[in-house]
Design a protein around this motif. Structure first.
Motif, PDB file in Angstrom:
ATOM      1  N   GLY A  58       7.417 -11.128  -4.591  1.00 46.80           N
ATOM      2  CA  GLY A  58       8.318 -10.521  -5.704  1.00 46.80           C
ATOM      3  C   GLY A  58       6.653  -9.219  -6.295  1.00 46.80           C
ATOM      4  N   ASN A  59       5.463  -9.246  -6.195  1.00 50.55           N
ATOM      5  CA  ASN A  59       5.391  -9.047  -6.883  1.00 50.55           C
ATOM      6  C   ASN A  59       4.245  -7.913  -6.956  1.00 50.55           C
ATOM      7  OD1 ASN A  59       2.253  -8.669  -8.467  1.00 50.55           O
ATOM      8  ND2 ASN A  59       1.731 -10.348  -8.685  1.00 50.55           N
ATOM      9  N   ARG A  60       4.480  -6.309  -7.677  1.00 47.45           N
ATOM     10  CA  ARG A  60       4.326  -5.244  -7.233  1.00 47.45           C
ATOM     11  C   ARG A  60       2.383  -5.242  -6.694  1.00 47.45           C
ATOM     12  NH1 ARG A  60       6.046  -1.210 -12.417  1.00 47.45           N
ATOM     13  NH2 ARG A  60       7.582  -2.372 -10.833  1.00 47.45           N
ATOM     14  N   VAL A  61       1.573  -6.045  -6.818  1.00 47.16           N
ATOM     15  CA  VAL A  61       0.424  -5.540  -6.358  1.00 47.16           C
ATOM     16  C   VAL A  61       0.628  -5.911  -4.556  1.00 47.16           C
ATOM     17  CG1 VAL A  61      -1.921  -6.572  -5.499  1.00 47.16           C
ATOM     18  CG2 VAL A  61      -0.677  -5.886  -8.350  1.00 47.16           C
ATOM     19  N   TRP A  62       1.381  -6.703  -4.274  1.00 47.93           N
ATOM     20  CA  TRP A  62       1.553  -7.074  -2.746  1.00 47.93           C
ATOM     21  C   TRP A  62       1.960  -5.831  -2.055  1.00 47.93           C
ATOM     22  CZ3 TRP A  62      -1.896 -10.080  -2.367  1.00 47.93           C
ATOM     23  CH2 TRP A  62      -1.605 -11.386  -3.315  1.00 47.93           C
ATOM     24  N   TYR A  63       3.692  -5.350  -3.035  1.00 47.82           N
ATOM     25  CA  TYR A  63       4.239  -4.434  -2.041  1.00 47.82           C
ATOM     26  C   TYR A  63       3.231  -3.431  -1.709  1.00 47.82           C
ATOM     27  CZ  TYR A  63       8.457  -6.184  -3.157  1.00 47.82           C
ATOM     28  OH  TYR A  63       9.390  -7.062  -2.858  1.00 47.82           O
ATOM     29  N   LEU A  64       2.400  -2.729  -2.561  1.00 48.45           N
ATOM     30  CA  LEU A  64       1.012  -1.656  -3.152  1.00 48.45           C
ATOM     31  C   LEU A  64      -0.054  -1.716  -2.356  1.00 48.45           C
ATOM     32  CD1 LEU A  64       0.985  -1.443  -7.045  1.00 48.45           C
ATOM     33  CD2 LEU A  64       2.097   0.604  -5.404  1.00 48.45           C
ATOM     34  N   LEU A  65      -0.546  -3.338  -1.964  1.00 52.38           N
ATOM     35  CA  LEU A  65      -1.085  -3.274  -0.827  1.00 52.38           C
ATOM     36  C   LEU A  65      -0.219  -3.137   0.699  1.00 52.38           C
ATOM     37  CD1 LEU A  65      -3.185  -6.555  -2.318  1.00 52.38           C
ATOM     38  CD2 LEU A  65      -4.236  -3.917  -1.833  1.00 52.38           C
ATOM     39  N   ALA A  66       0.843  -3.577   0.868  1.00 54.51           N
ATOM     40  CA  ALA A  66       1.553  -3.255   1.885  1.00 54.51           C
ATOM     41  C   ALA A  66       1.771  -1.945   2.082  1.00 54.51           C
ATOM     42  CB  ALA A  66       2.640  -4.207   2.140  1.00 54.51           C
ATOM     43  N   GLY A  67       1.801  -1.217   1.221  1.00 59.30           N
ATOM     44  CA  GLY A  67       1.541   0.687   1.460  1.00 59.30           C
ATOM     45  C   GLY A  67       0.469   0.657   2.236  1.00 59.30           C
ATOM     46  N   LEU A  68      -0.791   0.322   1.471  1.00 61.32           N
ATOM     47  CA  LEU A  68      -2.046   0.524   1.592  1.00 61.32           C
ATOM     48  C   LEU A  68      -2.116   0.343   3.420  1.00 61.32           C
ATOM     49  CD1 LEU A  68      -4.171  -0.186  -1.734  1.00 61.32           C
ATOM     50  CD2 LEU A  68      -3.525   1.903  -0.398  1.00 61.32           C
ATOM     51  N   GLY A  69      -1.951  -1.085   4.148  1.00 60.49           N
ATOM     52  CA  GLY A  69      -1.893  -1.188   5.255  1.00 60.49           C
ATOM     53  C   GLY A  69      -1.337  -0.268   5.812  1.00 60.49           C
ATOM     54  N   ALA A  70      -0.210   0.402   5.443  1.00 61.71           N
ATOM     55  CA  ALA A  70       0.763   1.471   6.504  1.00 61.71           C
ATOM     56  C   ALA A  70       0.043   2.408   6.479  1.00 61.71           C
ATOM     57  CB  ALA A  70       1.709   1.318   6.280  1.00 61.71           C
ATOM     58  N   LEU A  71      -0.209   2.578   5.568  1.00 62.53           N
ATOM     59  CA  LEU A  71      -1.014   4.309   5.070  1.00 62.53           C
ATOM     60  C   LEU A  71      -2.344   4.158   5.984  1.00 62.53           C
ATOM     61  CD1 LEU A  71      -0.976   7.499   3.598  1.00 62.53           C
ATOM     62  CD2 LEU A  71      -2.588   5.909   1.983  1.00 62.53           C
ATOM     63  N   SER A  72      -3.236   3.163   5.707  1.00 66.26           N
ATOM     64  CA  SER A  72      -4.393   3.835   6.722  1.00 66.26           C
ATOM     65  C   SER A  72      -3.916   3.116   8.036  1.00 66.26           C
ATOM     66  CB  SER A  72      -5.611   1.729   6.913  1.00 66.26           C
ATOM     67  OG  SER A  72      -4.750   0.597   6.795  1.00 66.26           O
ATOM     68  N   THR A  73      -3.303   2.938   8.770  1.00 66.65           N
ATOM     69  CA  THR A  73      -2.537   3.001  10.005  1.00 66.65           C
ATOM     70  C   THR A  73      -2.138   4.116  10.636  1.00 66.65           C
ATOM     71  OG1 THR A  73      -1.939   1.749  11.998  1.00 66.65           O
ATOM     72  CG2 THR A  73      -0.419   1.374   9.928  1.00 66.65           C
ATOM     73  N   SER A  74      -1.488   4.997   9.152  1.00 70.71           N
ATOM     74  CA  SER A  74      -0.683   6.231  10.038  1.00 70.71           C
ATOM     75  C   SER A  74      -2.164   6.801   9.900  1.00 70.71           C
ATOM     76  CB  SER A  74       0.223   6.627   8.562  1.00 70.71           C
ATOM     77  OG  SER A  74       0.319   8.159   8.291  1.00 70.71           O
ATOM     78  N   LEU A  75      -3.059   6.941   9.172  1.00 69.88           N
ATOM     79  CA  LEU A  75      -3.897   7.822   8.917  1.00 69.88           C
ATOM     80  C   LEU A  75      -4.995   7.655  10.294  1.00 69.88           C
ATOM     81  CD1 LEU A  75      -4.945   7.382   5.183  1.00 69.88           C
ATOM     82  CD2 LEU A  75      -4.085   9.241   6.464  1.00 69.88           C
ATOM     83  N   ILE A  76      -5.256   6.770  10.057  1.00 71.67           N
ATOM     84  CA  ILE A  76      -5.944   6.151  11.687  1.00 71.67           C
ATOM     85  C   ILE A  76      -4.834   6.850  12.583  1.00 71.67           C
ATOM     86  CG2 ILE A  76      -6.669   4.475  13.348  1.00 71.67           C
ATOM     87  CD1 ILE A  76      -7.952   3.151  10.965  1.00 71.67           C
ATOM     88  N   GLY A  77      -3.798   6.902  13.037  1.00 67.41           N
ATOM     89  CA  GLY A  77      -3.101   7.665  14.127  1.00 67.41           C
ATOM     90  C   GLY A  77      -2.920   8.829  13.965  1.00 67.41           C
ATOM     91  N   PHE A  78      -2.804   9.438  12.840  1.00 69.41           N
ATOM     92  CA  PHE A  78      -3.216  10.649  12.540  1.00 69.41           C
ATOM     93  C   PHE A  78      -4.736  11.712  13.675  1.00 69.41           C
ATOM     94  CE2 PHE A  78       0.695  11.260   9.403  1.00 69.41           C
ATOM     95  CZ  PHE A  78       1.363  12.114  10.193  1.00 69.41           C
ATOM     96  N   TYR A  79      -5.848  10.517  13.035  1.00 71.99           N
ATOM     97  CA  TYR A  79      -7.433  10.801  13.421  1.00 71.99           C
ATOM     98  C   TYR A  79      -6.816  10.879  14.730  1.00 71.99           C
ATOM     99  CZ  TYR A  79     -11.567  10.094  14.651  1.00 71.99           C
ATOM    100  OH  TYR A  79     -13.412  10.248  14.586  1.00 71.99           O
TER     101      TYR A  79
END
Length: 158
Positions: A58-79
């Motif tokens: 439940g640490n906020r850092v893990w949520y942010l890192l999971a969000g960055l993982g999802a954001l990275s796959t989204s950006l690659i998907g848009f590209y």
């Protein structure tokens, strides 16, 4: 509607699990991934791993890192979506313009099958797998970041 943080974390993590399983399902049906398809999976693996850490700790850092993982796959998907639609050039290593050498192994029946990143292997109603990943992962990334910024306790989503 108010949901528990753990339930939302589980649902967001399962999005990456389902995305990876879906990609493997398409492979099992004979639709081979190109290089950028594999790149998109890396972000899902990251979101999945950090999502489980967020679920258990439940640490906020893990949520942010999971969000960055999802954001990275989204950006690659848009590209990747733009490369498929020929809106911009993709990497020369996985587009039709990037083939080099004499090409003899490409013409043989036993030669390698090389999926190109600028070809659309599957689409439904004009929407490709890269489009689905780009949009879905962007929404999920936004939800990861929203949950990360909320104080501990239940999360109001509507």
């Amino acid at each position: 509607m108010t949901l528990s943080r753990r339930f939302i974390t589980l649902i967001l993590t399962l999005f990456s699990v389902v995305s990876i399983l879906g990609a493997w399902g398409f492979e099992a049906m004979g639709i081979l991934p190109c290089a950028m398809c594999y790149w998109q999976r890396w972000g899902h693996w990251a979101a999945l791993g950090f999502g489980w850490l967020a679920f258990f700790f439940g640490n906020r850092v893990w949520y942010l890192l999971a969000g960055l993982g999802a954001l990275s796959t989204s950006l690659i998907g848009f590209y990747h979506s733009g490369v498929e639609r020929k809106w911009w050039a993709g990497p020369s290593s996985c587009t039709g313009t990037g083939l080099s050498g004499d090409g003899a192994d490409l013409l043989s029946l036993e030669g390698p099958i090389i999926p190109m990143c600028d070809e659309i292997p599957w689409e439904m109603f004009g929407v490709t797998m890269a489009n689905l990943n780009a949009i879905g992962s962007l929404v999920v990334a936004g939800l990861w970041f929203c949950v990360a910024m909320k104080p501990n306790g239940p999360v109001r989503i509507f």
